[in-house]
Design a protein around this motif. Structure first.
Motif, PDB file in Angstrom:
ATOM      1  N   GLY A 210       0.801  -1.224   0.000  1.00  0.00           N
ATOM      2  CA  GLY A 210       0.000   0.000   0.000  1.00  0.00           C
ATOM      3  C   GLY A 210       0.827   1.264   0.000  1.00  0.00           C
ATOM      4  N   ILE A 211       2.015   1.209  -0.601  1.00  0.00           N
ATOM      5  CA  ILE A 211       2.903   2.375  -0.694  1.00  0.00           C
ATOM      6  C   ILE A 211       2.787   2.956  -2.101  1.00  0.00           C
ATOM      7  CG2 ILE A 211       5.307   3.162  -0.574  1.00  0.00           C
ATOM      8  CD1 ILE A 211       5.843   0.684   1.218  1.00  0.00           C
ATOM      9  N   GLU A 212       2.565   4.257  -2.195  1.00  0.00           N
ATOM     10  CA  GLU A 212       2.501   4.881  -3.515  1.00  0.00           C
ATOM     11  C   GLU A 212       3.804   4.638  -4.275  1.00  0.00           C
ATOM     12  OE1 GLU A 212       1.180   8.952  -3.946  1.00  0.00           O
ATOM     13  OE2 GLU A 212       0.232   8.834  -1.968  1.00  0.00           O
ATOM     14  N   ARG A 213       3.689   4.353  -5.566  1.00  0.00           N
ATOM     15  CA  ARG A 213       4.882   4.021  -6.358  1.00  0.00           C
ATOM     16  C   ARG A 213       5.880   5.164  -6.445  1.00  0.00           C
ATOM     17  NH1 ARG A 213       4.247  -0.152 -11.283  1.00  0.00           N
ATOM     18  NH2 ARG A 213       3.321  -1.881 -10.096  1.00  0.00           N
ATOM     19  N   THR A 214       5.402   6.380  -6.302  1.00  0.00           N
ATOM     20  CA  THR A 214       6.301   7.535  -6.389  1.00  0.00           C
ATOM     21  C   THR A 214       6.767   8.020  -5.012  1.00  0.00           C
ATOM     22  OG1 THR A 214       4.379   9.015  -6.408  1.00  0.00           O
ATOM     23  CG2 THR A 214       5.274   8.327  -8.555  1.00  0.00           C
ATOM     24  N   ARG A 215       6.360   7.298  -3.959  1.00  0.00           N
ATOM     25  CA  ARG A 215       6.654   7.748  -2.590  1.00  0.00           C
ATOM     26  C   ARG A 215       8.147   7.649  -2.255  1.00  0.00           C
ATOM     27  NH1 ARG A 215       8.443   8.652   1.607  1.00  0.00           N
ATOM     28  NH2 ARG A 215       7.525   8.641   3.704  1.00  0.00           N
ATOM     29  N   ILE A 216       8.805   6.578  -2.699  1.00  0.00           N
ATOM     30  CA  ILE A 216      10.208   6.330  -2.336  1.00  0.00           C
ATOM     31  C   ILE A 216      11.055   6.305  -3.605  1.00  0.00           C
ATOM     32  CG2 ILE A 216      11.835   4.781  -1.185  1.00  0.00           C
ATOM     33  CD1 ILE A 216       9.424   3.602   0.335  1.00  0.00           C
ATOM     34  N   PRO A 217      11.915   7.299  -3.833  1.00  0.00           N
ATOM     35  CA  PRO A 217      12.771   7.292  -5.022  1.00  0.00           C
ATOM     36  C   PRO A 217      13.741   6.106  -4.993  1.00  0.00           C
ATOM     37  CG  PRO A 217      12.801   9.438  -3.918  1.00  0.00           C
ATOM     38  CD  PRO A 217      12.123   8.489  -2.995  1.00  0.00           C
ATOM     39  N   LEU A 218      13.899   5.473  -6.130  1.00  0.00           N
ATOM     40  CA  LEU A 218      14.849   4.361  -6.271  1.00  0.00           C
ATOM     41  C   LEU A 218      16.070   4.866  -7.033  1.00  0.00           C
ATOM     42  CD1 LEU A 218      12.379   1.465  -7.166  1.00  0.00           C
ATOM     43  CD2 LEU A 218      13.179   2.203  -4.899  1.00  0.00           C
ATOM     44  N   ILE A 219      17.222   4.752  -6.417  1.00  0.00           N
ATOM     45  CA  ILE A 219      18.485   5.266  -6.964  1.00  0.00           C
ATOM     46  C   ILE A 219      19.380   4.076  -7.271  1.00  0.00           C
ATOM     47  CG2 ILE A 219      20.518   6.684  -6.451  1.00  0.00           C
ATOM     48  CD1 ILE A 219      18.650   8.103  -4.329  1.00  0.00           C
ATOM     49  N   VAL A 220      19.811   3.919  -8.513  1.00  0.00           N
ATOM     50  CA  VAL A 220      20.612   2.754  -8.878  1.00  0.00           C
ATOM     51  C   VAL A 220      22.097   3.098  -8.854  1.00  0.00           C
ATOM     52  CG1 VAL A 220      18.757   1.702 -10.211  1.00  0.00           C
ATOM     53  CG2 VAL A 220      20.397   3.190 -11.364  1.00  0.00           C
ATOM     54  N   ALA A 221      22.916   2.111  -8.486  1.00  0.00           N
ATOM     55  CA  ALA A 221      24.352   2.327  -8.303  1.00  0.00           C
ATOM     56  C   ALA A 221      25.135   1.166  -8.886  1.00  0.00           C
ATOM     57  CB  ALA A 221      24.678   2.472  -6.821  1.00  0.00           C
ATOM     58  N   GLY A 222      26.196   1.503  -9.635  1.00  0.00           N
ATOM     59  CA  GLY A 222      27.068   0.482 -10.195  1.00  0.00           C
ATOM     60  C   GLY A 222      27.089   0.541 -11.710  1.00  0.00           C
ATOM     61  N   ASN A 225      28.522   5.512 -15.967  1.00  0.00           N
ATOM     62  CA  ASN A 225      29.734   6.264 -16.320  1.00  0.00           C
ATOM     63  C   ASN A 225      29.555   7.199 -17.515  1.00  0.00           C
ATOM     64  OD1 ASN A 225      29.502   4.368 -18.323  1.00  0.00           O
ATOM     65  ND2 ASN A 225      31.577   3.546 -18.123  1.00  0.00           N
ATOM     66  N   SER A 226      28.308   7.474 -17.903  1.00  0.00           N
ATOM     67  CA  SER A 226      28.060   8.353 -19.047  1.00  0.00           C
ATOM     68  C   SER A 226      26.637   8.882 -18.981  1.00  0.00           C
ATOM     69  CB  SER A 226      28.255   7.582 -20.363  1.00  0.00           C
ATOM     70  OG  SER A 226      27.243   6.586 -20.495  1.00  0.00           O
ATOM     71  N   HIS A 227      26.370   9.916 -19.789  1.00  0.00           N
ATOM     72  CA  HIS A 227      25.004  10.440 -19.864  1.00  0.00           C
ATOM     73  C   HIS A 227      24.063   9.384 -20.424  1.00  0.00           C
ATOM     74  CE1 HIS A 227      21.711  13.204 -20.320  1.00  0.00           C
ATOM     75  NE2 HIS A 227      21.690  13.057 -21.626  1.00  0.00           N
ATOM     76  N   GLU A 228      24.543   8.609 -21.376  1.00  0.00           N
ATOM     77  CA  GLU A 228      23.722   7.547 -21.963  1.00  0.00           C
ATOM     78  C   GLU A 228      23.364   6.492 -20.910  1.00  0.00           C
ATOM     79  OE1 GLU A 228      25.518   9.957 -24.829  1.00  0.00           O
ATOM     80  OE2 GLU A 228      26.549   8.754 -23.285  1.00  0.00           O
ATOM     81  N   ALA A 229      24.330   6.162 -20.046  1.00  0.00           N
ATOM     82  CA  ALA A 229      24.057   5.188 -18.984  1.00  0.00           C
ATOM     83  C   ALA A 229      23.038   5.740 -17.992  1.00  0.00           C
ATOM     84  CB  ALA A 229      25.350   4.821 -18.264  1.00  0.00           C
ATOM     85  N   VAL A 230      23.135   7.037 -17.685  1.00  0.00           N
ATOM     86  CA  VAL A 230      22.166   7.664 -16.792  1.00  0.00           C
ATOM     87  C   VAL A 230      20.772   7.573 -17.400  1.00  0.00           C
ATOM     88  CG1 VAL A 230      21.426   9.835 -15.742  1.00  0.00           C
ATOM     89  CG2 VAL A 230      23.856   9.232 -15.755  1.00  0.00           C
ATOM     90  N   ARG A 231      20.654   7.901 -18.680  1.00  0.00           N
ATOM     91  CA  ARG A 231      19.333   7.854 -19.341  1.00  0.00           C
ATOM     92  C   ARG A 231      18.776   6.433 -19.368  1.00  0.00           C
ATOM     93  NH1 ARG A 231      16.816  11.799 -21.172  1.00  0.00           N
ATOM     94  NH2 ARG A 231      17.737  13.847 -21.566  1.00  0.00           N
TER      95      ARG A 231
END
Length: 384
Positions: A210-222, A225-231
């Motif tokens: 019952g947690i809103e999908r936008t409630r907790i930001p998910l930040i990926v790591a690993g 190394n580039s703008h393309e990878a970020v996108r």
């Protein structure tokens, strides 16, 4: 400005780039403050920050009792938080990274809260008691986890304490540097760690709880190394990305120039995975000490693997240590000694943690601002 969506953590609007915590002393006030000043989240690694404070080292040399060392480390952490906050000029956020596997983790959490840190990021173990340790404090709580099962467990435990994470870092063990969130070396390529899969399964967990999908930001790591990878990470559903090694080698990074050179010049074949004294797999550059250790690892295990040792530094920094506690399947060396050697640029004797991917600027050492601009695909006006 960047065309990427901004990252919001506990009501603060940030650039969607997070600087990961790197000890011993690699990410201290200069790096974290510089990142925050640009409007992003900068992170101080709480482990053994005495090495940036000669007066504290002298105090510990005069009195090597463990209690003295612990007090000095907490004083160093408080100083670093204060210096980073001043450097940031009120922009961004200053986080403190605390390893759950460290014996003084609760003290470091308290110091972070008392010293005005904006966030606590906790990895190297499940941070199940973090809400208890920070009860009544207005501070963002950000666990580092690697798969959806771990995320679901933390969410269920925290919900019972009427708390939710303010963000979650999802670290991929096949690409990150330092200690990795997996039990065995052979598990690192398991498909359950794929970012898109973890994000999708976590969204299902949000729905179930019952947690809103936008409630907790998910930040990926690993491996970013580039703008393309970020996108690509954003396309998979991430709200932000975290990087360690690319920030470690910036001009503002707190480590010795030799440290930055070793990381920046390492080729793929120069990077190796091994088992740390924490029992966790780790990733670092093949430097002289590490290669000697790995060459003799089996002989060391046979000779002293099950024999308890006195802590070489007297700090007893880890809650469980392969060397001190005689755990045969863990690594057998003093990690604090080796990481502090790396911090001061001792190439022959240091342990140099590093991610596996090529760095954004190759072997060049550039500024935090240039790194952020490259990752964001943006040219931003100069900071006031």
């Amino acid at each position: 400005m960047t065309t990427l969506p901004m990252l919001t953590i506990r009501g603060r609007t940030l650039l969607p780039i997070v600087q990961g915590g790197m000890g011993v002393g690699v990410s201290a006030h200069r790096l974290a403050g510089a990142v925050a000043k640009e409007g992003a989240l900068g992170t101080i690694a709480s482990i053994d920050l005495r090495h940036h404070h000669p007066d504290l080292l002298e105090r510990c040399k005069a009195d090597s009792a463990r209690a003295t060392l612990e007090v000095a480390n907490q004083e160093a952490l408080a100083r670093e938080i204060g210096a980073a906050k001043r450097l940031s000029e009120g922009r961004g956020m200053i986080a403190v990274n605390v390893m759950r596997a460290v014996s003084s983790y609760a003290d470091s959490v308290r110091t972070a809260c008392e010293s005005g840190a904006d966030a606590i990021v906790m990895g190297a173990g499940l941070p199940l008691d973090l809400p208890d340790l920070t009860e009544g404090v207005d501070i963002a709580l950000i666990p580092i986890l690697s798969d959806s099962r771990g995320i679901a467990l933390v969410l269920k435990k925290w919900l019972k304490k009427n708390r939710l994470p303010d963000a979650i870092v999802i670290e991929h063990p096949a690409h990150a540097g330092g200690h990795l969130g997996v039990a065995h070396l052979a598990d690192m390529q398991d498909a359950r760690f794929d970012f898109a899969r973890v994000i999708a399964e976590t969204m299902q967990t949000f729905d179930t709880l019952g947690i809103e999908r936008t409630r907790i930001p998910l930040i990926v790591a690993g491996g970013v190394n580039s703008h393309e990878a970020v996108r690509a990470c954003f396309a998979a559903g991430a709200a932000g990305v975290q990087l360690g090694t690319p920030f470690a080698v910036t001009e503002e990074g707190d480590a010795h120039p030799n440290f930055k050179r070793i990381l920046a010049e390492a080729a793929p074949e120069d990077i190796v995975d091994f088992v740390s004294v924490t029992g966790l797999p780790a990733r670092a550059v093949k430097t002289p000490w590490l290669m000697r250790y790995l060459k003799n690892e089996e002989r060391i295990r046979t000779k002293i693997g099950a024999r308890k040792q006195n802590c070489p530094t007297g700090l007893d920094c880890l809650a469980v240590c392969g060397l001190r506690d005689g755990i045969e399947k863990f690594g057998h060396f003093c990690i604090d000694t080796r990481l502090s050697a790396a911090l001061r640029g001792d190439v022959a004797n240091g342990l140099f943690f590093r991610g596996r991917e090529a760095l954004p600027f190759g072997s060049a050492i550039r500024s935090v601002r240039e790194l952020l601009d490259l990752l964001l695909g943006a040219t931003r006006p100069a900071a006031a």
